[in-house]
Write an enzyme that holds these catalytic residues in place. Structure first.
Site, PDB file in Angstrom:
ATOM      1  N   SER A 124       0.836  -1.201   0.000  1.00 34.01           N
ATOM      2  CA  SER A 124       0.000   0.000   0.000  1.00 34.01           C
ATOM      3  C   SER A 124       0.867   1.244   0.000  1.00 34.01           C
ATOM      4  O   SER A 124       1.987   1.240   0.531  1.00 34.01           O
ATOM      5  CB  SER A 124      -0.863  -0.031   1.265  1.00 34.01           C
ATOM      6  OG  SER A 124      -1.456   1.216   1.474  1.00 34.01           O
ATOM      7  N   TYR A 148      -2.058  -1.090  10.922  1.00 40.47           N
ATOM      8  CA  TYR A 148      -2.297  -1.640   9.586  1.00 40.47           C
ATOM      9  C   TYR A 148      -1.117  -1.331   8.671  1.00 40.47           C
ATOM     10  O   TYR A 148      -0.573  -2.210   7.997  1.00 40.47           O
ATOM     11  CB  TYR A 148      -3.596  -1.060   8.994  1.00 40.47           C
ATOM     12  CG  TYR A 148      -3.706  -1.299   7.502  1.00 40.47           C
ATOM     13  CD1 TYR A 148      -3.980  -2.562   6.998  1.00 40.47           C
ATOM     14  CD2 TYR A 148      -3.511  -0.249   6.588  1.00 40.47           C
ATOM     15  CE1 TYR A 148      -4.049  -2.790   5.629  1.00 40.47           C
ATOM     16  CE2 TYR A 148      -3.578  -0.461   5.220  1.00 40.47           C
ATOM     17  CZ  TYR A 148      -3.850  -1.734   4.743  1.00 40.47           C
ATOM     18  OH  TYR A 148      -3.910  -1.952   3.384  1.00 40.47           O
ATOM     19  N   LYS A 152       1.979  -3.766   6.639  1.00 40.61           N
ATOM     20  CA  LYS A 152       2.417  -3.754   5.233  1.00 40.61           C
ATOM     21  C   LYS A 152       3.932  -3.553   5.174  1.00 40.61           C
ATOM     22  O   LYS A 152       4.650  -4.227   4.427  1.00 40.61           O
ATOM     23  CB  LYS A 152       1.702  -2.639   4.457  1.00 40.61           C
ATOM     24  CG  LYS A 152       0.216  -2.862   4.289  1.00 40.61           C
ATOM     25  CD  LYS A 152      -0.061  -4.111   3.466  1.00 40.61           C
ATOM     26  CE  LYS A 152      -1.535  -4.436   3.360  1.00 40.61           C
ATOM     27  NZ  LYS A 152      -1.818  -5.772   2.877  1.00 40.61           N
TER      28      LYS A 152
HETATM   29  P1  NAD Z   1     -10.938  -7.203   1.256  1.00 40.89           P
HETATM   30  O1  NAD Z   1     -11.143  -7.184   2.716  1.00 40.89           O
HETATM   31  O2  NAD Z   1     -12.113  -6.983   0.383  1.00 40.89           O
HETATM   32  O3  NAD Z   1     -10.195  -8.550   0.822  1.00 40.89           O
HETATM   33  C1  NAD Z   1      -9.324  -9.241   1.661  1.00 40.89           C
HETATM   34  C2  NAD Z   1      -9.796 -10.687   1.721  1.00 40.89           C
HETATM   35  O4  NAD Z   1      -8.895 -11.446   2.540  1.00 40.89           O
HETATM   36  C3  NAD Z   1     -11.184 -10.836   2.320  1.00 40.89           C
HETATM   37  O5  NAD Z   1     -11.976 -11.579   1.426  1.00 40.89           O
HETATM   38  C4  NAD Z   1     -10.954 -11.585   3.634  1.00 40.89           C
HETATM   39  O6  NAD Z   1     -12.035 -12.429   3.955  1.00 40.89           O
HETATM   40  C5  NAD Z   1      -9.682 -12.340   3.335  1.00 40.89           C
HETATM   41  N1  NAD Z   1      -8.831 -12.702   4.477  1.00 40.89           N
HETATM   42  C6  NAD Z   1      -8.374 -11.902   5.474  1.00 40.89           C
HETATM   43  N2  NAD Z   1      -7.567 -12.600   6.297  1.00 40.89           N
HETATM   44  C7  NAD Z   1      -7.514 -13.865   5.818  1.00 40.89           C
HETATM   45  C8  NAD Z   1      -6.853 -15.049   6.230  1.00 40.89           C
HETATM   46  N3  NAD Z   1      -6.080 -15.073   7.314  1.00 40.89           N
HETATM   47  N4  NAD Z   1      -7.020 -16.183   5.504  1.00 40.89           N
HETATM   48  C9  NAD Z   1      -7.821 -16.178   4.400  1.00 40.89           C
HETATM   49  N5  NAD Z   1      -8.470 -15.086   3.960  1.00 40.89           N
HETATM   50  C10 NAD Z   1      -8.327 -13.936   4.659  1.00 40.89           C
HETATM   51  O7  NAD Z   1      -9.800  -6.119   0.932  1.00 40.89           O
HETATM   52  P2  NAD Z   1      -9.304  -5.539  -0.463  1.00 40.89           P
HETATM   53  O8  NAD Z   1      -9.684  -4.112  -0.515  1.00 40.89           O
HETATM   54  O9  NAD Z   1      -9.683  -6.446  -1.559  1.00 40.89           O
HETATM   55  O10 NAD Z   1      -7.748  -5.579  -0.212  1.00 40.89           O
HETATM   56  C11 NAD Z   1      -6.937  -6.660  -0.642  1.00 40.89           C
HETATM   57  C12 NAD Z   1      -5.527  -6.435  -0.165  1.00 40.89           C
HETATM   58  O11 NAD Z   1      -5.046  -5.186  -0.667  1.00 40.89           O
HETATM   59  C13 NAD Z   1      -5.380  -6.344   1.362  1.00 40.89           C
HETATM   60  O12 NAD Z   1      -4.183  -6.954   1.738  1.00 40.89           O
HETATM   61  C14 NAD Z   1      -5.332  -4.854   1.613  1.00 40.89           C
HETATM   62  O13 NAD Z   1      -4.641  -4.544   2.795  1.00 40.89           O
HETATM   63  C15 NAD Z   1      -4.569  -4.371   0.395  1.00 40.89           C
HETATM   64  N6  NAD Z   1      -4.824  -2.964   0.070  1.00 40.89           N
HETATM   65  C16 NAD Z   1      -6.107  -2.531  -0.080  1.00 40.89           C
HETATM   66  C17 NAD Z   1      -6.357  -1.195  -0.354  1.00 40.89           C
HETATM   67  C18 NAD Z   1      -7.772  -0.690  -0.505  1.00 40.89           C
HETATM   68  O14 NAD Z   1      -7.981   0.524  -0.450  1.00 40.89           O
HETATM   69  N7  NAD Z   1      -8.778  -1.525  -0.726  1.00 40.89           N
HETATM   70  C19 NAD Z   1      -5.287  -0.293  -0.486  1.00 40.89           C
HETATM   71  C20 NAD Z   1      -3.986  -0.769  -0.341  1.00 40.89           C
HETATM   72  C21 NAD Z   1      -3.764  -2.127  -0.059  1.00 40.89           C
HETATM   73  C1  UD1 Z   2      -7.090   5.434   3.856  1.00 40.08           C
HETATM   74  C2  UD1 Z   2      -6.120   5.015   4.929  1.00 40.08           C
HETATM   75  C3  UD1 Z   2      -4.914   4.345   4.260  1.00 40.08           C
HETATM   76  C4  UD1 Z   2      -5.376   3.176   3.393  1.00 40.08           C
HETATM   77  C5  UD1 Z   2      -6.391   3.702   2.356  1.00 40.08           C
HETATM   78  C6  UD1 Z   2      -6.946   2.623   1.474  1.00 40.08           C
HETATM   79  C7  UD1 Z   2      -6.405   6.558   6.824  1.00 40.08           C
HETATM   80  C8  UD1 Z   2      -5.770   7.667   7.587  1.00 40.08           C
HETATM   81  N1  UD1 Z   2      -5.710   6.161   5.717  1.00 40.08           N
HETATM   82  O1  UD1 Z   2      -6.403   6.330   3.003  1.00 40.08           O
HETATM   83  O2  UD1 Z   2      -4.013   3.883   5.230  1.00 40.08           O
HETATM   84  O3  UD1 Z   2      -4.275   2.605   2.707  1.00 40.08           O
HETATM   85  O4  UD1 Z   2      -7.476   4.332   3.074  1.00 40.08           O
HETATM   86  O5  UD1 Z   2      -7.784   1.771   2.194  1.00 40.08           O
HETATM   87  O6  UD1 Z   2      -7.440   6.032   7.179  1.00 40.08           O
HETATM   88  N2  UD1 Z   2     -12.653  11.601   3.222  1.00 40.08           N
HETATM   89  C9  UD1 Z   2     -13.673  12.472   3.554  1.00 40.08           C
HETATM   90  N3  UD1 Z   2     -14.811  11.945   4.090  1.00 40.08           N
HETATM   91  C10 UD1 Z   2     -14.999  10.610   4.296  1.00 40.08           C
HETATM   92  C11 UD1 Z   2     -13.942   9.723   3.941  1.00 40.08           C
HETATM   93  C12 UD1 Z   2     -12.784  10.257   3.430  1.00 40.08           C
HETATM   94  O7  UD1 Z   2     -13.552  13.687   3.377  1.00 40.08           O
HETATM   95  O8  UD1 Z   2     -16.070  10.200   4.798  1.00 40.08           O
HETATM   96  C13 UD1 Z   2     -11.421  12.149   2.621  1.00 40.08           C
HETATM   97  C14 UD1 Z   2     -10.141  11.872   3.410  1.00 40.08           C
HETATM   98  O9  UD1 Z   2      -9.903  12.886   4.340  1.00 40.08           O
HETATM   99  C15 UD1 Z   2      -9.097  11.829   2.272  1.00 40.08           C
HETATM  100  C16 UD1 Z   2      -9.883  11.292   1.073  1.00 40.08           C
HETATM  101  O10 UD1 Z   2     -11.254  11.522   1.375  1.00 40.08           O
HETATM  102  O11 UD1 Z   2      -8.662  13.138   1.960  1.00 40.08           O
HETATM  103  C17 UD1 Z   2      -9.675   9.809   0.827  1.00 40.08           C
HETATM  104  O12 UD1 Z   2      -9.935   9.098   2.043  1.00 40.08           O
HETATM  105  P1  UD1 Z   2      -9.920   7.488   2.101  1.00 40.08           P
HETATM  106  O13 UD1 Z   2     -10.778   6.950   1.024  1.00 40.08           O
HETATM  107  O14 UD1 Z   2     -10.233   7.100   3.499  1.00 40.08           O
HETATM  108  O15 UD1 Z   2      -8.422   7.109   1.726  1.00 40.08           O
HETATM  109  P2  UD1 Z   2      -7.041   7.586   2.389  1.00 40.08           P
HETATM  110  O16 UD1 Z   2      -7.242   8.574   3.453  1.00 40.08           O
HETATM  111  O17 UD1 Z   2      -6.144   7.986   1.270  1.00 40.08           O
END
Ligand code: NAD
Ligand code: UD1
Length: 337
Positions: A124, A148, A152
């Site tokens: 991330s 969290y 990572k």
């Molecule tokens: P998500 O929660 O939708 O998907 C994660 C999946 O992993 C879920 O289906 C959950 O049931 C499964 N899981 C969790 N722990 C497990 C375990 N121990 N064994 C088996 N399954 C398990 O999340 P996502 O948004 O699809 O994210 C996927 C990956 O990307 C995660 O590692 C997340 O941290 C990373 N990531 C997500 C974002 C985002 O904004 N969505 C941003 C940066 C990184």
């Molecule tokens: C958040 C997490 C980051 C994670 C990412 C993806 C925090 C501090 N950071 O990032 O670690 O990797 O999500 O899952 O939680 N916002 C509003 N109103 C809302 C929600 C968000 O104004 O109800 C604004 C936030 O202040 C930010 C932007 O929207 O400026 C995006 O927010 P968000 O979607 O939560 O992502 P990040 O903050 O980038």
């Protein structure tokens, strides 16, 4: 040969499964359904016409993962499984460190025992420390502000060490910026449990009437309109980035961190406006205080991904907003019937 997808029933995992199946890859999914539903994979099968071997299991269960790897002749792994809510990680650090670190340790152990040497890891942009200049490049300083993020960061370090000990492995650390959107069919998408923490799920739930209004977290940042700026990337572009990473892992060894973003930053108010314009709906909002831990501007330098993976994001803001809305409208309660 198959690709093992951990966490494949989740948001990014399900979209990546879809892309891999459409590209002709064989896959097998392991997910404990802690934050997802099997319905996402049923829908992927509906879209692609391909069945998906699925195991409801925990990635921390090394013996089970070894059994799955052997049964499906796995030669690469994409490791999405993990807990991902920042606020929850502050309240429950032990659960986050345990799940997110033990799953990677045990998965890597299963790979060592079965001779699987290619791993794509979901990292991330949160691993970059707050004192970097934007746009963020892969060589930027690392450091986190919540458990969290540290999971990572620590997973990246663990995998770098694994690649030193096993010099014939290929490990790709993909640093995602802000994934949003849904497959254009509207059949799969992001289905957060409870009140969404992230901006775009909150925007779409407000538009559909599940939330009264959006609170904009601060309008006094040093940004063009005072609201926070982020690098939003369409989840289908992100999924295609994983396909490119799987192909990259075939031709390199070592451990490489790569940003997956668009390189363009949009503010909260840009996103609200784009959502309203793309979909002809209103998103009522109020300005509130800043959210602790938020930064003014976070966006990527995406050049390395283009150079190394031959991949770049193709979809624009309107695509993201339209596809979120198609998903939200067709599934106001997510995957729940
Ligand atoms: P998500 O929660 O939708 O998907 C994660 C999946 O992993 C879920 O289906 C959950 O049931 C499964 N899981 C969790 N722990 C497990 C375990 N121990 N064994 C088996 N399954 C398990 O999340 P996502 O948004 O699809 O994210 C996927 C990956 O990307 C995660 O590692 C997340 O941290 C990373 N990531 C997500 C974002 C985002 O904004 N969505 C941003 C940066 C990184
Ligand atoms: C958040 C997490 C980051 C994670 C990412 C993806 C925090 C501090 N950071 O990032 O670690 O990797 O999500 O899952 O939680 N916002 C509003 N109103 C809302 C929600 C968000 O104004 O109800 C604004 C936030 O202040 C930010 C932007 O929207 O400026 C995006 O927010 P968000 O979607 O939560 O992502 P990040 O903050 O980038």
């Amino acid at each position: 040969m198959s690709i093992l997808i951990t966490g494949g029933a989740g948001y990014i995992g399900s979209h990546t499964c879809l892309c891999l199946l459409n590209k002709g890859y064989d896959i097998v999914v392991v997910d404990n359904l802690d934050n997802s539903s099997k319905e996402s994979l049923v829908r992927v099968t509906e879209i692609t016409g391909r069945e998906i071997p699925f195991y409801e299991a925990d990635v921390c269960d090394t013996e089970k993962v070894i059994e799955i790897i052997k049964a499906h002749n796995v030669d690469s792994v994409i490791h999405f499984a993990g807990l991902k809510a920042v606020g929850e990680s502050v309240r429950m650090p032990l659960e986050y460190y345990e799940n997110n670190l033990v799953s990677t340790l045990h998965l890597a152990e299963a790979m060592v025992k079965t001779g699987v040497k290619k791993l794509i890891f979901s990292s991330s942009a949160t691993v970059y420390s707050a004192d970097n200049e934007v746009p963020l490049t892969e060589g930027g300083r690392l450091g986190c502000t919540n458990p969290y993020g540290w999971t990572k960061y620590m997973n990246e370090q663990i995998l770098r060490d694994v690649s030193v000990a096993h010099s014939d492995w290929s490990i790709v650390l993909l640093r995602y910026f802000n994934p949003v959107g849904a497959h254009e069919s509207g059949k799969i998408g992001e289905d957060p449990s409870g009140i969404p923490n992230n901006l775009m799920p909150y925007v779409s739930q407000t538009a559909v009437g599940r939330r009264e209004f959006l609170t904009v977290f601060g309008d006094d940042y040093d940004t063009p309109d005072g609201t926070g700026v982020r690098d939003y990337i369409h989840v289908m572009d992100l999924a295609e980035g994983h396909v490119a990473a799987v192909e990259y892992a075939q031709r390199f060894t070592g451990c490489d961190a790569i940003n997956l973003g668009t390189g363009v930053g949009y503010s909260v108010l840009d996103m609200v406006k784009a959502f309203e314009e793309a979909n002809g709906v209103k998103v009522p909002y109020k300005i509130g205080p800043r959210r602790p831990g938020d930064l003014a501007m976070v966006y990527s330098n995406p050049e390395k991904a283009e150079r190394v993976l031959g991949w770049k994001a193709r979809r624009n803001l309107i695509d993201m907003c339209r596809d979120i809305w198609t998903w939200q409208k067709n599934n106001p309660n997510g995957f729940k019937k």
